[in-house]
Design an enzyme around this catalytic site. Structure first.
Site, PDB file in Angstrom:
ATOM      1  N   GLU A  33       0.821  -1.211   0.000  1.00  0.00           N
ATOM      2  CA  GLU A  33       0.000   0.000   0.000  1.00  0.00           C
ATOM      3  C   GLU A  33       0.856   1.263   0.000  1.00  0.00           C
ATOM      4  OE1 GLU A  33      -3.689  -0.519   2.550  1.00  0.00           O
ATOM      5  OE2 GLU A  33      -2.440  -2.158   3.268  1.00  0.00           O
ATOM      6  N   VAL A  69     -10.942 -15.491  -0.181  1.00  0.00           N
ATOM      7  CA  VAL A  69      -9.658 -15.955   0.349  1.00  0.00           C
ATOM      8  C   VAL A  69      -8.773 -14.728   0.543  1.00  0.00           C
ATOM      9  CG1 VAL A  69      -7.675 -17.463  -0.023  1.00  0.00           C
ATOM     10  CG2 VAL A  69      -9.943 -18.125  -0.894  1.00  0.00           C
ATOM     11  N   SER A 104      -6.391  -3.198   2.001  1.00  0.00           N
ATOM     12  CA  SER A 104      -6.715  -2.651   0.684  1.00  0.00           C
ATOM     13  C   SER A 104      -6.926  -3.720  -0.380  1.00  0.00           C
ATOM     14  CB  SER A 104      -5.616  -1.671   0.225  1.00  0.00           C
ATOM     15  OG  SER A 104      -5.722  -0.475   0.938  1.00  0.00           O
ATOM     16  N   SER A 161     -11.082   8.661  -0.341  1.00  0.00           N
ATOM     17  CA  SER A 161     -11.167   7.707   0.774  1.00  0.00           C
ATOM     18  C   SER A 161     -12.442   7.906   1.580  1.00  0.00           C
ATOM     19  CB  SER A 161      -9.956   7.849   1.694  1.00  0.00           C
ATOM     20  OG  SER A 161      -8.773   7.457   1.028  1.00  0.00           O
TER      21      SER A 161
END
Length: 367
Positions: free
Chosen positions: A18, A187, A194, A328
Site C-alpha cells: 500500500e 480468500v 486494501s 477515501s
C-alpha cells in the site's frame, strides 16, 4: 505545551503493498493541515524501508524517491528522555531533529500493524492512531475476528489456515473449506489491507489458485463465506469515548471492492450517507464503536460491514489506519457528519497528544 506551534512529522511510504496509497494519503494531509497551528515536517520511507527527511509526497508521486545521496537519510534516536531524529551522515536537521508528534500515514505491514507503534513507544513519542495492541489486532484478520467473536459481534463463517497447511496437504485444506464454508468464498491474506492478495473463489480450482495467491503475501490465510448484502462502512474517531460517523455505502464496479476500485477513482462509487432507516443507522454506529473498543483502537478507524436485504448486520473488519486520499471513505464520512477535512486532522493530532499524556500517568515500576 509551550506557546509555540507544535512540530508534526508526517510519515509516509513504507515497505508494504500500500506504498502508493500511503503517499497519496500523505499528499492530501500535507496540503490540508493548518500551517497556522503546526510546523510540518515530512519523512518519506522508500520500499526498501530507508527513511528520508524532508521529501514531499507530491514530489515523490511525480519523480519517485530520491537516492541516499540526494536526500538526508535519517534514523530515530531511541532516547525516551529526548527522542529526536538524526541524519546518518551527521548533517544538521531543523531544530536538531526534535519534534512534538508523529502522524503516521503508513498503511499495511510495517506501519499499521504495531511494528512502527512499538518503535515509537520505545522512544516515548506522541503519535496519531492506535497503539501496539490495537494496531496488531486490527491488522491480523484472524485474531481480529477472534476478539470480535469473544465480544459476540456478528461475523461471517470463516476458516484460518497456515501456508504450511496448504503446502503439506492442499486437498485436505480444500475439503475443510468446502465442508465448513462452501462457494463462493473469499480468500484473504490475514495481514494485508486494501484488498491486496484477495480473491473470490466459485469452485475448487479457483479456490486452490486463490490459496496459492494469498500464501504469497502471508503465512496465515483466512477464508470467509460470501455474504449477500450491501457493503457499508462507518468511521470512528476518539480514544476512550469514541464517536461514529454516518454510514456510507460502497457500490463496487466489480464482484468485490478491489484495490484498483478503492484508489483509481474509476468504476466503483460511494453513497454517503447510506440510505437506511434510523434504527439500522444506530445499530451500525453502535457496532462500529464496539468493534473499535474490542481491539482497543485509538484515534481513528474505519469499520466495514455487510447489511443483508433483511437488514441483518454482519461485521467484516476494522482498519486502524484507513486511507486519507481524496476519494477515501474515512474523511468523506466525517465530512458528511459535520467535521471538515482540516478539522479532522486537528482532532486526530489532539487525540494523539491526549493518549500520550494519559500514558505518562502510568507507572511501569515501583521505583
Amino acid at each position: 505545551m509551550e506557546d509555540r506551534k507544535p512540530s508534526v512529522v508526517l510519515m509516509f511510504g513504507g515497505r508494504s503493498g500500500e506504498h502508493e496509497v500511503s503517499i497519496n494519503s500523505a499528499k492530501s494531509i500535507f496540503n490540508a493541515i493548518d500551517r497556522s497551528r503546526y510546523n510540518v515536517e515530512t519523512i518519506g520511507i522508500n520500499k526498501k524501508g530507508q527513511w528520508f527527511w524532508g521529501v514531499l509526497p507530491e514530489k515523490v508521486l511525480s519523480d519517485g524517491f530520491p537516492g541516499a545521496k540526494q536526500a538526508q537519510q535519517i534514523t530515530l534516536v531511541i532516547d525516551p528522555t529526548a527522542p529526536h531524529f538524526m541524519a546518518l551522515d551527521g548533517s544538521p536537521l531543523p531544530n536538531q531533529g526534535k519534534f512534538d508528534l508523529i502522524f503516521p500515514v503508513l498503511h499495511g505491514p510495517y506501519g499499521e500493524d504495531g511494528t512502527l507503534q512499538g518503535l515509537l513507544e520505545m522512544a516515548n513519542v506522541p503519535y496519531v492512531g492506535s497503539g501496539v495492541l490495537g494496531s496488531s489486532l486490527g491488522m491480523d484478520k484472524d485474531r481480529m475476528k477472534a476478539v470480535f467473536r469473544e465480544k459476540e459481534l456478528p461475523l461471517a463463517r470463516y476458516v484460518t489456515l497456515l501456508r504450511s497447511d496448504i503446502l503439506n496437504g492442499v486437498d485436505a485444506c480444500l475439503n475443510v473449506i468446502e465442508d465448513k464454508i462452501g462457494y463462493p468464498c473469499f480468500v484473504k491474506p490475514a495481514n494485508l489491507g486494501s484488498s491486496v492478495g484477495i480473491s473470490k473463489a466459485h469452485h475448487r480450482q479457483e479456490l486452490q489458485e486463490a490459496l496459492a495467491v494469498a500464501a504469497i503475501f502471508d503465512r496465515k490465510i483466512v477464508v470467509e463465506e460470501t455474504i449477500l448484502g450491501r457493503e457499508i462502512e462507518v468511521s470512528v474517531l476518539g480514544n476512550d469515548t469514541p464517536q461514529a460517523s454516518v454510514p456510507g455505502e460502497v457500490l463496487p464496479a466489480h464482484e468485490f471492492y478491489t484495490y484498483e476500485a478503492k484508489y483509481s477513482d474509476i468504476g466503483s462509487s460511494l453513497l454517503i450517507p447510506a440510505p437506511f432507516e434510523e434504527s439500522v443507522i444506530t445499530s451500525l454506529q453502535e457496532m462500529a464503536i464496539k468493534a473499535f473498543q474490542a481491539v482497543e483502537a485509538c484515534g481513528l478507524s474505519r469499520v466495514d460491514f455487510f447489511v443483508t436485504p433483511q437488514n441483518e448486520i454482519v461485521l467484516n473488519e476494522i482498519n486502524t489506519l484507513p486511507g486519507f486520499t481524496k476519494i477515501s471513505m474515512y474523511p468523506k464520512l466525517w465530512e458528511a457528519s459535520g467535521i471538515p477535512y482540516t478539522e479532522l486532522i486537528d482532532r486526530l493530532i489532539a487525540l494523539g497528544f491526549e493518549r500520550y499524556k494519559d500514558k505518562q500517568n502510568c507507572k511501569i515500576s515501583l521505583n
